[in-house]
Design a protein around this motif. Sequence first.
Motif, short mmCIF file in Angstrom:
data_model
loop_
_atom_site.label_atom_id
_atom_site.label_comp_id
_atom_site.label_asym_id
_atom_site.label_seq_id
_atom_site.Cartn_x
_atom_site.Cartn_y
_atom_site.Cartn_z
N VAL A 284 48.35 35.77 40.77
CA VAL A 284 46.89 35.80 40.89
C VAL A 284 46.54 36.83 41.95
O VAL A 284 46.89 36.65 43.12
N TYR A 285 45.88 37.88 41.52
CA TYR A 285 45.56 38.98 42.43
C TYR A 285 44.09 38.95 42.81
O TYR A 285 43.24 38.73 41.96
N PRO A 286 43.78 39.18 44.09
CA PRO A 286 42.37 39.23 44.48
C PRO A 286 41.68 40.38 43.74
O PRO A 286 42.27 41.44 43.54
N ASN A 292 45.49 43.15 48.47
CA ASN A 292 45.70 43.14 47.02
C ASN A 292 47.05 42.55 46.59
O ASN A 292 47.43 42.68 45.43
N VAL A 295 47.85 36.17 45.70
CA VAL A 295 47.63 34.99 46.54
C VAL A 295 48.35 33.78 45.94
O VAL A 295 48.63 32.81 46.61
N ASN B 297 39.42 34.23 39.23
CA ASN B 297 40.69 33.56 39.48
C ASN B 297 40.58 32.81 40.80
O ASN B 297 39.49 32.69 41.37
N SER B 298 41.70 32.30 41.25
CA SER B 298 41.63 31.44 42.44
C SER B 298 41.32 32.23 43.70
O SER B 298 41.03 31.66 44.73
N ALA B 299 41.38 33.57 43.60
CA ALA B 299 41.09 34.39 44.78
C ALA B 299 39.67 34.92 44.79
O ALA B 299 39.11 35.15 45.86
N SER B 300 39.10 35.14 43.62
CA SER B 300 37.84 35.90 43.59
C SER B 300 36.84 35.34 42.58
O SER B 300 37.20 34.94 41.48
N ARG B 328 35.59 46.88 44.52
CA ARG B 328 36.56 47.40 43.55
C ARG B 328 36.63 46.49 42.32
O ARG B 328 37.62 46.48 41.60
N ALA B 332 39.42 46.38 39.37
CA ALA B 332 40.25 45.18 39.24
C ALA B 332 40.13 44.59 37.84
O ALA B 332 41.11 44.12 37.26
N GLN B 336 43.19 44.00 35.30
CA GLN B 336 43.44 42.69 34.67
C GLN B 336 43.57 42.83 33.15
O GLN B 336 44.40 42.19 32.53
N ARG B 339 46.89 44.43 32.23
CA ARG B 339 47.98 43.47 32.43
C ARG B 339 48.01 42.46 31.28
O ARG B 339 49.06 42.09 30.77
#
Lengths: 436, 410
Positions: A284-286, A292, A295, B297-300, B328, B332, B336, B339
């Motif tokens: 899981v990437y910010p 970056n 996390v 996601n869990s970060a953003s 960004r 990003a 994603q 990927r």
Amino acid sequence: MDSKNKTNRRRFLRKAATAVFGVTVLPSIIPASALGKDGHVPPSDRIVMGAIGVGSMGTGNMINSLKKNEVRYVAVCDVDLKRSEKARLLVNQTYKNSDCRQYSDFREFLENEELDAVCIGLPDHWHAIISIAVANKGIDIYGEKPLARSIKECRAIVDAVEKNKIIWQTGSWQRSVAHFHYACELIRNGKLGEITYVEVGLPDGRESIGTPPVMPVPDGLDWDFWLGPAPARSYRGVCHWDWRWILDYSGGQLTDWAGHHVDIAHWGLGLDRSGPVEIEGKGVYPLEGIFNVPVEYDFTCKYENGLTMRVANRSRLPQGMGATWYGEKGWLNVDRSGLTAEYPEILNEKIGDGDIKLYKSIDHWQNFLDCVKSRKETITPAEIAHRSISVGLLGEIAMLTGQKLFWDLEKEMFTNSDYANRLLSWPYKKPWDLNV
Amino acid sequence: MKKIKISSRLKSFSGLFVSILLLIQFISCEPIGKNRALIITGQNNHNWEKSSVLLKDILYISGIFKTDILISPAQGEDMSGFLPSFKKYNVIVLDYNGDSWPDQTKNNFVEYVKGGGGVVVYHAANNPFPDWKEFNEIIGLGGWGNRDESSGPYVYWENGEIIRNNSPGRGGDHGEQHAFLVVNRDKEHPVTKGLPESWMHARDELYGLLRGPATNLHVLATAYSDTATGGDGRHEPVLFTIGYGEGRIFHTVLGHAGGEDETPAMECAGFITTLQRGAEWAATGNVTLDLPDNLPNSASVVKWPDFRPLTLDELMVKASSYKVGKSRKYLADLTQRIRKDSNSPKMLLKYEEKMIELLNSEATSDSKNYLMKELSWMGSDKCIPVLKELKKNKNTEEMASYALERLSAD
């Protein structure tokens, strides 16, 4: 680069080591008295050392070895003058003199100093260039995990260490802690039965700080030199310590910690000179901010013997931090707080006379110094450090590409993805390369 | 029934929507609006004039709903003529927190649900009618309106299971608005399957201490109500389903719309996606909607100001003005997508084509540098010429060399 650059002093030390300790004496059982009466070491027998990178880890390492009788630090090097100054003063205070020399450019440091060993504590993106430069001078190295930022760099370090026949110790110090050693001996001797599954829990990711503004570079810090082979960037206050959350310099908690708990998991299994053949997982990437690295991370590795290892941030795993082996007799977890087991009887098991004994060290630094003298392999040589961090780096590539990958352990190449193979190295900014 | 109003906001967007609509029709050959939805609103302690229209937009954009908005009489006015035709619809979306309904309406609603109708309970729609037994059974959990232990248990997540706690106390609470993490507790349910296991939800009220009969209640997702933000310290259910008779109810406590101009909670890609999927599930018992790109996601947090992810072309336009130090999120988003599609060489080529277009354009050097780093691992021979060209420019020289080195073309 070649033997003529090695000092006379250095050659003397090696000859003396062979003569005094011989080849049959294990490094870990050299009695202190052998070093001289009351631990006094004549100056000619001392290991002359320098330190490159004297931030938190580098200084910590130096402190661990500074007061050893057989060590004499003579020089420190850092691209941040404040840090090298602080380290210089620390050395001088310890030795009650003013002899320690201070450098900001490791090339000058290596050119001017006559050293037996160097302690390296740098951001990951600098590991390979400097380690190889030191190795090519024939100087022994105490280096940090992860061995390097990329798999190709790791292999290059291993090759340089072997070619130059230097001693390498990695800061995977858990190997020198009794309860980790005991846990690995339990596993290696089958006390948990056959192991088919392993979990490795590493720390959770760090919270975002957004993107700080560009700010003046602090006095004394050579920011461009700090960046070195990494892409050019404006200074935003993220340098010491927090470099770990940016992919250009580090893979985050995953690559910071794989060199500890993957290393231990491998050791228990006898796979520490091997590695996985299949890797698949997700990170899981910010999506915002300067940090970056993932996390969260969670990937599985399959080994040739059918074993599966899952590596993830601790919150995702039932046993949390550490290495957890799952065998026929339940599970056993080891981390820094100790051992826990599904069936605690296992913790009363003794390692008997007929059992396999793993390399024993009770003091990671002493192990290095003993090996510098005996020319024996340390408890965490470069090849092992390479194989330990390879798991983290392979997982990183699987997560970055989103692909299931197949890995050739001999060629150290993916067999099914040219895309992934491109991520085996990180291009360097000019003029840096691995042959400084 | 008083009036059905087509929103002015919706009209202003209609050009855009029609084009999307046609596109969806063309691609999927799916009849638009095969499901009929009715949003009931008109009284609410929240900004229902805004929320009801946005709910309609969100359902519209999914391409599978034809939606009406029914606005009730204003608070205190005569409700006797408020007689929605529930049975014309597959799903009723409740955005209502106000005066009691006439008995006939109440009976019709209960019969509708019992008979297999779908319901979406949205945010403060779980506030009204504390004494209407069947309504509370339908919504599962409610808050405020003097709800207490007589309303039913508290329901929350603890140590891997759902707790039903009958201890006395008031029902309904929230701390200050903030962004928080939503954790899917059922990853196999049609609504949540394939979604990020946990995702940051944009700034919202996090309801807690809800109480209700909670029969046939199934929790899909929870969020930790942190005492640091005035919460209750429990993992509160935020998305759940209820079965009532033959009917299916999807309950989302998310999506606060207040008096301010911004509606981050409703623009949240996670809110939008779960609302669309929850509404389809309530209407049909199944979810056919594809998983969208650009989820949080869990970060953003990820917000969709147009209530949908950008198309690739739109995304490339947004990305082309990127400057280091600024958001960004578009880059990003692209990363994603790459990927996600990395096992399809065809898709990677499609991305590469778009990236090459950007590299050949007047886009910022910073956006080009970012894209070249991506191309360094997923590019093909096709990008080599433009990389060589960009190597001649001092602002892009470094990353062009980087990419060329990795692609072994230099």
